[in-house]
Motif scaffolding. Structure first.
Motif, PDB file in Angstrom:
ATOM      1  N   SER A 258      -6.858  -9.150  90.314  1.00  0.00           N
ATOM      2  CA  SER A 258      -7.471  -8.398  89.214  1.00  0.00           C
ATOM      3  C   SER A 258      -6.786  -7.045  89.095  1.00  0.00           C
ATOM      4  O   SER A 258      -6.242  -6.525  90.076  1.00  0.00           O
ATOM      5  CB  SER A 258      -8.977  -8.215  89.439  1.00  0.00           C
ATOM      6  N   VAL A 259      -6.824  -6.470  87.892  1.00  0.00           N
ATOM      7  CA  VAL A 259      -6.176  -5.176  87.681  1.00  0.00           C
ATOM      8  C   VAL A 259      -6.754  -4.503  86.446  1.00  0.00           C
ATOM      9  O   VAL A 259      -7.149  -5.167  85.479  1.00  0.00           O
ATOM     10  CB  VAL A 259      -4.645  -5.343  87.530  1.00  0.00           C
ATOM     11  N   SER A 260      -6.849  -3.184  86.493  1.00  0.00           N
ATOM     12  CA  SER A 260      -7.188  -2.363  85.324  1.00  0.00           C
ATOM     13  C   SER A 260      -6.438  -1.050  85.459  1.00  0.00           C
ATOM     14  O   SER A 260      -6.271  -0.540  86.577  1.00  0.00           O
ATOM     15  CB  SER A 260      -8.696  -2.122  85.220  1.00  0.00           C
ATOM     16  N   CYS A 261      -5.979  -0.496  84.352  1.00  0.00           N
ATOM     17  CA  CYS A 261      -5.177   0.733  84.374  1.00  0.00           C
ATOM     18  C   CYS A 261      -5.729   1.740  83.377  1.00  0.00           C
ATOM     19  O   CYS A 261      -6.175   1.369  82.287  1.00  0.00           O
ATOM     20  CB  CYS A 261      -3.713   0.439  84.048  1.00  0.00           C
ATOM     21  N   ASN A 262      -5.687   2.998  83.756  1.00  0.00           N
ATOM     22  CA  ASN A 262      -6.030   4.104  82.869  1.00  0.00           C
ATOM     23  C   ASN A 262      -4.820   5.011  82.739  1.00  0.00           C
ATOM     24  O   ASN A 262      -4.164   5.327  83.740  1.00  0.00           O
ATOM     25  CB  ASN A 262      -7.216   4.900  83.420  1.00  0.00           C
ATOM     26  N   PHE A 263      -4.544   5.440  81.522  1.00  0.00           N
ATOM     27  CA  PHE A 263      -3.347   6.224  81.264  1.00  0.00           C
ATOM     28  C   PHE A 263      -3.710   7.687  81.024  1.00  0.00           C
ATOM     29  O   PHE A 263      -4.744   7.998  80.435  1.00  0.00           O
ATOM     30  CB  PHE A 263      -2.579   5.643  80.082  1.00  0.00           C
ATOM     31  N   PHE A 264      -2.827   8.570  81.503  1.00  0.00           N
ATOM     32  CA  PHE A 264      -3.041  10.003  81.363  1.00  0.00           C
ATOM     33  C   PHE A 264      -2.695  10.432  79.945  1.00  0.00           C
ATOM     34  O   PHE A 264      -1.731   9.935  79.349  1.00  0.00           O
ATOM     35  CB  PHE A 264      -2.174  10.779  82.350  1.00  0.00           C
ATOM     36  N   GLU A 265      -3.475  11.389  79.434  1.00  0.00           N
ATOM     37  CA  GLU A 265      -3.177  11.926  78.117  1.00  0.00           C
ATOM     38  C   GLU A 265      -2.017  12.906  78.218  1.00  0.00           C
ATOM     39  O   GLU A 265      -1.914  13.648  79.199  1.00  0.00           O
ATOM     40  CB  GLU A 265      -4.404  12.623  77.540  1.00  0.00           C
ATOM     41  N   PRO A 266      -1.145  12.934  77.203  1.00  0.00           N
ATOM     42  CA  PRO A 266      -0.056  13.925  77.219  1.00  0.00           C
ATOM     43  C   PRO A 266      -0.633  15.325  77.274  1.00  0.00           C
ATOM     44  O   PRO A 266      -1.611  15.641  76.598  1.00  0.00           O
ATOM     45  CB  PRO A 266       0.672  13.675  75.892  1.00  0.00           C
ATOM     46  N   GLN A 267      -0.014  16.145  78.118  1.00  0.00           N
ATOM     47  CA  GLN A 267      -0.529  17.494  78.313  1.00  0.00           C
ATOM     48  C   GLN A 267       0.131  18.475  77.349  1.00  0.00           C
ATOM     49  O   GLN A 267       1.352  18.576  77.281  1.00  0.00           O
ATOM     50  CB  GLN A 267      -0.284  17.946  79.763  1.00  0.00           C
ATOM     51  N   GLY A 268      -0.703  19.183  76.590  1.00  0.00           N
ATOM     52  CA  GLY A 268      -0.195  20.167  75.652  1.00  0.00           C
ATOM     53  C   GLY A 268      -0.310  21.565  76.219  1.00  0.00           C
ATOM     54  O   GLY A 268      -0.064  21.814  77.391  1.00  0.00           O
ATOM     55  N   LEU A 269      -0.710  22.477  75.372  1.00  0.00           N
ATOM     56  CA  LEU A 269      -0.865  23.856  75.798  1.00  0.00           C
ATOM     57  C   LEU A 269      -2.033  23.982  76.750  1.00  0.00           C
ATOM     58  O   LEU A 269      -2.944  23.157  76.772  1.00  0.00           O
ATOM     59  CB  LEU A 269      -1.091  24.754  74.572  1.00  0.00           C
TER      60      LEU A 269
END
Length: 326
Positions: A258-269
Motif C-alpha cells: 500500500s502507498v499514499s503520497c502528499n506533495f509539498f506546496e511550492p514555497q513563495g515569499l
C-alpha cells in the motif's frame, strides 16, 4: 536600536538559561531572587501562548529536516522588558512531533498528532524578541532535544503495536518496503515518476506475516511517462517534492503493498504571521530579516531506557511518556 536589543540579549542569556530549568509552576519566585528587569508570567497567559506559538512556528520554519513540532505546553517563561526596544522572552516549551514533515511548511496547528507508539516528545528552549509598536517579532536562537516514547512501556500497554526499525536502509526489509511501495505509486501515477530520497521513519509488526511500514521523501524524476519512457540527466541536489507512507506485508509467497503520497506546496515569499492579543486582534507582525533568522539545533536522543544500565531498567522514577495535552 535592533542591534542594541540583541547585545542586551547576549548579556542576559547565561543568567536566563540557568533559570529555564525551573518548571512554570515554580516561576513565581520572590522578587529579590529574580533580577529586577526579569519578569515571570503564568504559562497559560494568552500573550505568552501567542508568543510561544510564534516561536515554535519560527523554529519549524528554520528546520530543513525532520517533522513539525507542536506545542504541548509552555513549561517556563521569563520576560525582559526593554522599554521602547520591546521585550525579550525566554521560553521553555514542551513539544510533540506531528505527522507533517518540515518541508511541507505547514503550520503546527494544522498537523495531526502521532499515535502513542510513534510518539516523539521533548523540549525546546527559545529566545523571541517582540516589539509591538514597531511590529517586529522574531526568534534569534533556539535549541530542542527530542526522544521517542519508551518502547518497553509501549509494549506493556500495546504488545501488538509496531516496533521501530532502522531508517538508514541497513535493514533490507525497510528498503524493500520503500522501493516496492514507491514502484506501486509510480505505476499508478498518470504522468510523472518519482525516486526515493531517504526513509524518514520505519517500523515493523507481525500481522499474518512480517509487515513493514515506512515514510520516505521523494523527488521528481525528469522523465516523460509514455510507452517509451525517456529520462534526462537528473540534478543531484534536486529538492524533495513530497513524502510517502508505504507498507509491505508478506504471507507466504504473497505480497501486499500500500502507498499514499502528499506533495509539498511550492514555497513563495515569506509569509506574514498574525498574533491575537486580548484587546487588538489580527495585528500583523513581519518576520525578521534573514540575517537575524532563528539559529539553533534539534538533537534526537535514544529511547530513555536505552541510556540506563541493564539492571536498572524499569526501576527509575523518570516518566518516559509525554505530559498530558492541554
Amino acid at each position: 536600536m535592533l542591534s542594541l536589543a540583541l547585545s542586551r540579549m547576549g548579556l542576559l542569556l547565561p543568567l536566563v538559561l540557568s533559570m529555564l530549568a525551573t518548571p512554570c509552576m515554580l516561576a513565581s519566585l520572590p522578587e529579590q531572587v529574580l533580577r529586577p528587569s526579569l519578569l515571570a508570567h503564568g504559562c497559560n497567559n494568552s500573550d505568552v501562548l501567542a508568543v510561544a506559538g510564534f516561536a515554535l512556528q519560527d523554529i519549524n520554519s528554520n528546520r530543513k529536516d525532520g517533522y513539525v513540532l507542536s506545542l504541548n505546553r509552555v513549561n517556563n517563561v521569563q520576560e525582559h522588558r526593554q522599554d521602547a526596544l520591546g521585550s525579550v522572552y525566554y521560553l521553555t516549551l514542551d513539544v510533540l512531533e506531528t505527522d507533517c514533515h518540515v518541508l511541507s511548511k505547514r503550520a503546527w496547528r494544522d498537523c495531526g498528532e502521532r499515535t502513542l507508539h510513534e510518539s516523539v516528545y521533548g523540549q525546546c528552549k527559545a529566545i523571541i524578541y517582540v516589539n509591538r509598536p514597531r511590529r517586529i517579532l522574531y526568534s534569534p536562537a533556539y535549541n530542542c532535544t527530542l526522544r521517542p516514547v519508551s518502547r518497553r512501556k509501549i509494549h506493556r500497554m500495546c504488545p501488538d503495536c509496531p516496533s521501530p526499525s532502522s531508517i538508514d536502509l541497513s535493514d533490507p526489509s525497510v528498503l524493500e518496503a520503500a522501493t516496492e511501495s514507491l514502484a506501486k505509486y509510480n505505476q499508478e501515477s498518470p504522468l510523472k515518476l518519482y525516486s526515493l530520497v531517504k526513509v524518514t521513519r520505519a517500523s515493523s509488526q507481525w500481522v499474518f506475516g512480517p509487515s513493514y511500514f515506512v515514510e520516505y521523501l521523494i523527488r521528481e524524476l525528469p522523465c516523460t511517462k509514455s510507452p517509451e519512457t525517456v529520462c534526462i540527466l537528473q540534478l543531484p541536489d534536486s529538492p524533495p517534492v513530497g513524502i510517502c507512507k508505504g507498507s509491505l506485508s508478506k504471507r507466504g509467497f504473497e505480497k501486499f503493498v500500500s502507498v499514499s503520497c502528499n506533495f509539498f506546496e511550492p514555497q513563495g515569499l515569506v509569509s506574514i504571521l498574525r498574533v491575537e492579543e486580548p484587546q487588538q486582534r489580527n495585528t500583523a507582525f513581519a518576520h525578521s530579516p534573514s540575517e537575524v533568522a532563528p539559529k539553533g539545533s534539534v538533537q534526537h536522543l535514544p529511547d530513555l531506557e536505552d541510556e540506563q544500565p541493564e539492571d536498572s531498567k524499569g526501576k527509575g522514577p523518570v516518566e518516559a511518556f509525554p505530559v498530558q495535552l492541554i
